[in-house]
Design a protein around this motif. Structure first.
Motif, PDB file in Angstrom:
ATOM      1  N   CYS A   1       5.375 -45.947 -11.832  1.00 14.16           N
ATOM      2  CA  CYS A   1       5.489 -44.817 -12.803  1.00 14.16           C
ATOM      3  C   CYS A   1       6.900 -44.347 -13.234  1.00 14.16           C
ATOM      4  CB  CYS A   1       4.699 -43.718 -12.033  1.00 14.16           C
ATOM      5  SG  CYS A   1       2.895 -43.887 -11.821  1.00 14.16           S
ATOM      6  N   SER A   2       7.637 -44.393 -12.179  1.00 13.50           N
ATOM      7  CA  SER A   2       9.275 -43.962 -12.349  1.00 13.50           C
ATOM      8  C   SER A   2       9.677 -44.809 -13.397  1.00 13.50           C
ATOM      9  CB  SER A   2      10.086 -44.013 -11.002  1.00 13.50           C
ATOM     10  OG  SER A   2      10.090 -45.439 -10.491  1.00 13.50           O
TER      11      SER A   2
ATOM     12  N   GLY B   1       8.143 -45.879 -16.010  1.00  7.16           N
ATOM     13  CA  GLY B   1       7.535 -45.653 -17.239  1.00  7.16           C
ATOM     14  C   GLY B   1       6.152 -46.448 -17.521  1.00  7.16           C
TER      15      GLY B   1
ATOM     16  N   HIS C   1       2.268 -45.379 -23.655  1.00 11.04           N
ATOM     17  CA  HIS C   1       3.156 -44.360 -23.239  1.00 11.04           C
ATOM     18  C   HIS C   1       4.172 -43.468 -24.233  1.00 11.04           C
ATOM     19  CE1 HIS C   1       5.293 -48.444 -23.523  1.00 11.04           C
ATOM     20  NE2 HIS C   1       6.393 -47.665 -24.140  1.00 11.04           N
TER      21      HIS C   1
ATOM     22  N   ASP D   1       1.662 -37.471 -22.682  1.00  7.16           N
ATOM     23  CA  ASP D   1       2.089 -36.079 -22.407  1.00  7.16           C
ATOM     24  C   ASP D   1       2.884 -36.004 -20.999  1.00  7.16           C
ATOM     25  OD1 ASP D   1       2.013 -33.072 -23.321  1.00  7.16           O
ATOM     26  OD2 ASP D   1       1.063 -32.953 -21.312  1.00  7.16           O
ATOM     27  N   TYR D   2       3.846 -34.978 -20.790  1.00  4.16           N
ATOM     28  CA  TYR D   2       4.541 -34.819 -19.646  1.00  4.16           C
ATOM     29  C   TYR D   2       3.661 -34.227 -18.460  1.00  4.16           C
ATOM     30  CZ  TYR D   2       7.584 -32.716 -15.916  1.00  4.16           C
ATOM     31  OH  TYR D   2       8.381 -32.463 -15.148  1.00  4.16           O
ATOM     32  N   GLU D   3       2.897 -33.306 -18.698  1.00  4.56           N
ATOM     33  CA  GLU D   3       1.928 -33.004 -17.953  1.00  4.56           C
ATOM     34  C   GLU D   3       0.890 -33.900 -17.463  1.00  4.56           C
ATOM     35  OE1 GLU D   3      -0.192 -29.291 -19.116  1.00  4.56           O
ATOM     36  OE2 GLU D   3       1.668 -28.197 -19.375  1.00  4.56           O
ATOM     37  N   GLU D   4       0.437 -34.863 -18.092  1.00  8.48           N
ATOM     38  CA  GLU D   4      -0.523 -35.982 -17.768  1.00  8.48           C
ATOM     39  C   GLU D   4       0.120 -36.972 -17.004  1.00  8.48           C
ATOM     40  OE1 GLU D   4      -1.717 -37.499 -21.468  1.00  8.48           O
ATOM     41  OE2 GLU D   4      -3.109 -35.882 -21.933  1.00  8.48           O
ATOM     42  N   ILE D   5       1.615 -37.250 -17.153  1.00  4.74           N
ATOM     43  CA  ILE D   5       2.295 -38.028 -16.353  1.00  4.74           C
ATOM     44  C   ILE D   5       2.530 -37.531 -14.971  1.00  4.74           C
ATOM     45  CG2 ILE D   5       4.471 -39.061 -16.120  1.00  4.74           C
ATOM     46  CD1 ILE D   5       4.877 -39.490 -19.130  1.00  4.74           C
ATOM     47  N   CYS D   6       2.848 -36.190 -15.011  1.00  2.35           N
ATOM     48  CA  CYS D   6       2.774 -35.397 -13.561  1.00  2.35           C
ATOM     49  C   CYS D   6       1.636 -35.501 -12.953  1.00  2.35           C
ATOM     50  CB  CYS D   6       3.170 -33.901 -13.741  1.00  2.35           C
ATOM     51  SG  CYS D   6       4.787 -33.890 -14.498  1.00  2.35           S
TER      52      CYS D   6
ATOM     53  N   LEU E   1       4.669 -31.458  -8.759  1.00  6.24           N
ATOM     54  CA  LEU E   1       3.933 -32.195  -9.919  1.00  6.24           C
ATOM     55  C   LEU E   1       2.908 -31.495 -10.473  1.00  6.24           C
ATOM     56  CD1 LEU E   1       4.872 -35.925  -8.958  1.00  6.24           C
ATOM     57  CD2 LEU E   1       6.117 -34.508 -10.470  1.00  6.24           C
TER      58      LEU E   1
END
Length: 576
Positions: free
Chosen positions: A175-176, A178, A184, A188-193, A226
Motif C-alpha cells: 500500500c505504501s 501505491g 490508482h 480517492d485519498y479517503e478510500e486508500i485510508c 486513518l
C-alpha cells in the motif's frame, strides 16, 4: 472498591436531578477507598462475585441483556436507580472477545471479488446514517495486494498469528508503494485510508491474539488515524490499553467506541449493550487502580454553579475523610457513565460533574492552575524563557509523566468532548513529547505523538468545533506530523509557543503580584507613620519640672552644681 452504601461496584443514580436552589445533590457514582484497602489492587485479577448470591447462566444473560436498558428507562422517568451489579472478570473478558474479534467472519475471502466485497462492507460499516455521504462503494483493489491479503488471512485462519502479522505487514508495504487499487490514478485519498486502516487493524488483531500489546499499540494508533469512525478500531485500542495496565485509556476507548457506533448508524442493540458493559467493567478497573485519590460523580445537567460545587465538596469530605487534603471539582461538568447514557436521546442522557479528593495536596494542587488558564503550562523549569538544563528536563519528565498526565487521563475517561486546549491532556502530552525528545527517549516520544495524532483525528467527530478551534486543530495535526517525520526544529511547534506564552503570563502575574504586595506594604507603613504623628500631637503637655526633650545634659547639670557646692563647703570647713 465500595460505594457509600457499602455494596461493591459502581452505584447508579440515587435521586433525580436537583434544581440549584434545593438541597445538595446526591452523589451518584462513588468510590470510597479507605487506607485498609491498600492491598486491593493486588487482588483485582482474582475478582469474583463470591460476595453476592450465585446466579445461574440464565440470570447472567438476563443481567447483561437488560440491566443497562433498565437503568436508561429509569433515568428517562427520573426515578431512583439501584446500584448495577459488579462486572465480573469473566463477563469482561467475554464481552471483550466478542467485540474485538467479532468481525473475523468477514476476513475469509477466497478471491479478488470477495476481497472487494469485504472492503465494501467495511466502508458500509463506517458510512454513517443514510443522510450522510455515500461510502458503500470502493474500487477494485490491486491484484498483488489481494494475493497478499489472501495469504495473510489463510495463516490467520490457521491460528498462525505471527506469520499472519508479517504477511499483513507485507501487504501494508505494498500500500505504501501505491499498490492499493487497480485504477490508482482515480483512487480517492479517503478510500486508500480505509484500506490501509483495515490492514492495520488486522495486524492489531494478530498481536492481540498472541497477547503482545506493545507491538500492537502503534498499529492501533495508525488504524484510528486513518479511519477514526470505525468503532472496532477503538475497541481494539481499548483492549491493548487494558493488557498494558492502563484502564483509564481503555475506558475512554470503549466510551468513544460506543458513541462512534451510534454515530455511524449502528442499530444493533445487543452490540450497544455489550460495548456499555465493557465500558463499565473498564471504568471499574480504572477506579480500583487509583490509590492517590478518590472519586465522586454528582448528577447534574450543564455546568455546575459555585454553590453546587461547594455542597458537593462538603458531601465528599463526609464520605471520604481520608482524601480531603486537596479537593478539586471539574468546573465544566459533562461527565458520562455507561449505565445512564443513551446517545439516541441526548435530552435523557444523565451527565455528572466530577469531584476528586487527594491524600496529599502535592498530587493535585496543579489542577486549579492548569484548568483555569487560557494556555496550559508545566512548572519545574527554573528559567522558562531559556533552554532547560538536563536536570530541569528530568524534573519535568517525572512531574508530567507520573503526576499530571495520569490525573488528566482519569478525568478524560468519562468525558467525551474534552477539546484540545486547556487541561484536555492533548497539549500536555505534546509538551511532554518535547521533553521526551530532548531526553533522547525516542521510542516514548514516537508513541506519545502517534497517540496524540489519533486523538486529534477523532476529535471533530466527538464535539462541535468553531473556526478558531478548527485552525488550532489543523496546526496541531500539521506540527505533529512534521515532528514524526523529523521536519523543522522542535522550537517551532504550536505547543511550545503556547508554553512560552504561558510562561510570559506567569512572569507578568508574578510581577503584578509582587508590585501589589509592595504597594500594600508601603501603604501600611505610611498609615502607621500617620498614626504615630497623630498620637504625638494629641499627647498631654509635659510639666515645668520635666526635663526638656532633646537636652541630654540638662539632667546632669544640676547634679554637677550640687557636687561643686559640697566640695567648696568641705574645703571651707578644712580651712577653718
Amino acid at each position: 472498591m465500595a460505594n457509600s452504601t457499602g455494596s461493591p461496584g459502581l452505584q447508579g443514580l440515587q435521586q433525580t436531578v436537583f434544581p440549584e436552589n434545593t438541597e445538595p445533590p446526591t452523589p451518584a457514582t462513588i468510590r470510597s477507598k479507605q487506607p485498609e484497602e491498600k492491598g486491593q489492587n493486588k487482588r483485582r485479577d482474582k475478582r469474583t462475585d463470591s460476595g453476592a448470591p450465585k446466579r445461574s447462566k440464565k440470570n447472567d444473560t438476563r443481567r447483561k441483556d437488560g440491566s443497562l436498558d433498565d437503568c436508561a428507562e429509569a433515568n428517562n422517568k427520573r426515578s431512583p436507580l439501584s446500584a448495577p451489579p459488579r462486572i465480573s472478570l469473566r463477563d469482561l473478558m467475554e464481552a471483550e472477545t466478542k467485540l474485538v474479534f467479532g468481525d473475523e467472519q468477514d476476513i475469509t475471502h477466497k478471491s479478488l471479488a470477495c476481497t472487494a466485497t469485504q472492503l465494501m462492507c467495511q466502508a458500509a460499516e463506517i458510512g454513517g446514517p443514510p443522510s450522510g455521504p455515500n461510502l458503500s462503494f470502493l474500487p477494485q483493489i490491486d491484484k498483488w495486494l489481494d494475493v497478499a491479503l489472501q495469504d495473510a488471512n489463510s495463516y490467520y485462519q490457521l491460528k498462525n498469528y505471527a506469520t499472519a502479522a508479517s504477511r499483513f505487514t507485507a501487504a501494508l508495504e505494498l500500500c505504501s508503494k501505491g499498490a492499493v487499487f487497480e485504477k490508482h490514478l482515480n483512487a480517492d485519498y479517503e478510500e486508500i485510508c480505509k484500506v490501509a486502516s483495515f490492514i492495520e487493524s488486522r495486524i492489531v488483531a494478530c498481536y492481540l491474539r498472541m497477547k503482545l500489546p506493545n507491538p500492537a499499540l502503534l498499529h492501533s494508533y495508525r488504524s484510528i488515524q486513518l479511519n477514526p469512525i470505525r468503532f472496532r478500531n477503538h475497541l481494539r485500542q481499548a483492549m491493548v490499553y487494558r493488557l498494558l495496565g492502563n484502564p483509564c485509556e481503555a475506558a475512554r476507548g470503549a466510551m468513544i467506541a460506543d458513541y462512534i457506533y451510534w454515530l455511524s448508524g449502528g442499530n444493533n442493540r445487543h452490540i450497544s449493550k455489550l460495548i456499555k458493559l465493557y465500558w463499565q467493567g473498564l471504568l471499574e478497573e480504572a477506579l480500583i487502580a487509583e490509590e492517590n485519590f478518590s472519586v465522586m460523580f454528582t448528577p447534574w445537567f450543564g455546568k455546575p454553579s459555585s454553590n453546587t460545587i461547594e455542597k458537593a465538596e462538603e458531601a465528599f469530605r463526609k464520605l471520604h475523610p481520608a482524601f480531603t487534603d486537596y479537593i478539586f471539582t471539574d468546573p465544566c461538568g459533562g461527565h458520562l457513565l455507561p449505565q445512564t447514557t443513551d446517545w439516541s436521546q441526548p435530552s435523557s442522557t444523565q451527565s455528572y460533574f466530577l469531584t476528586l479528593g487527594f491524600r496529599r495536596s502535592e498530587n493535585g494542587d496543579f489542577l486549579n492552575k492548569l484548568l483555569h488558564r487560557s494556555c496550559p503550562a508545566f512548572t519545574g523549569q527554573r528559567s522558562p524563557l531559556t533552554s532547560p538544563s538536563f536536570r530541569d528536563l528530568e524534573k519535568m519528565y517525572e512531574m508530567q509523566g507520573k503526576k499530571i498526565l495520569p490525573v488528566l487521563d482519569f478525568i478524560r475517561c468519562t468525558k467525551l468532548s474534552v477539546g484540545f486546549s486547556t487541561g484536555s491532556g492533548l497539549i500536555e502530552r505534546l509538551q511532554y513529547a518535547s521533553v521526551l525528545g530532548q531526553l533522547n527517549r525516542f521510542r516514548e516520544h514516537t508513541h506519545v505523538l502517534q497517540y496524540t495524532l489519533a486523538e486529534l483525528a477523532v476529535t471533530p467527530y466527538l464535539q462541535d468545533i468553531g473556526p478558531s478551534d478548527a485552525e488550532l486543530l489543523l496546526a496541531l495535526m500539521a506540527d505533529t506530523m512534521d515532528t514524526l517525520e523529523g521536519k523543522r526544529s522542535d522550537q517551532e511547534r504550536v505547543w511550545n509557543a503556547m508554553q512560552k506564552v504561558e510562561a510570559v503570563k506567569d512572569m507578568l502575574y508574578q510581577l503584578e503580584e509582587t508590585y501589589l504586595k509592595k504597594k500594600e506594604l508601603r501603604a501600611t507603613r505610611q498609615q502607621k507613620a500617620k498614626e504615630r504623628k497623630a498620637v504625638k500631637k494629641t499627647s498631654p503637655s509635659r510639666s515645668p519640672a520635666a526635663t526638656p526633650q532633646g537636652e541630654p545634659n540638662a539632667v546632669a547639670r544640676p547634679s554637677a552644681q550640687s557636687s561643686n557646692k559640697k566640695k567648696l563647703g568641705y574645703l571651707s570647713d578644712q580651712i577653718e
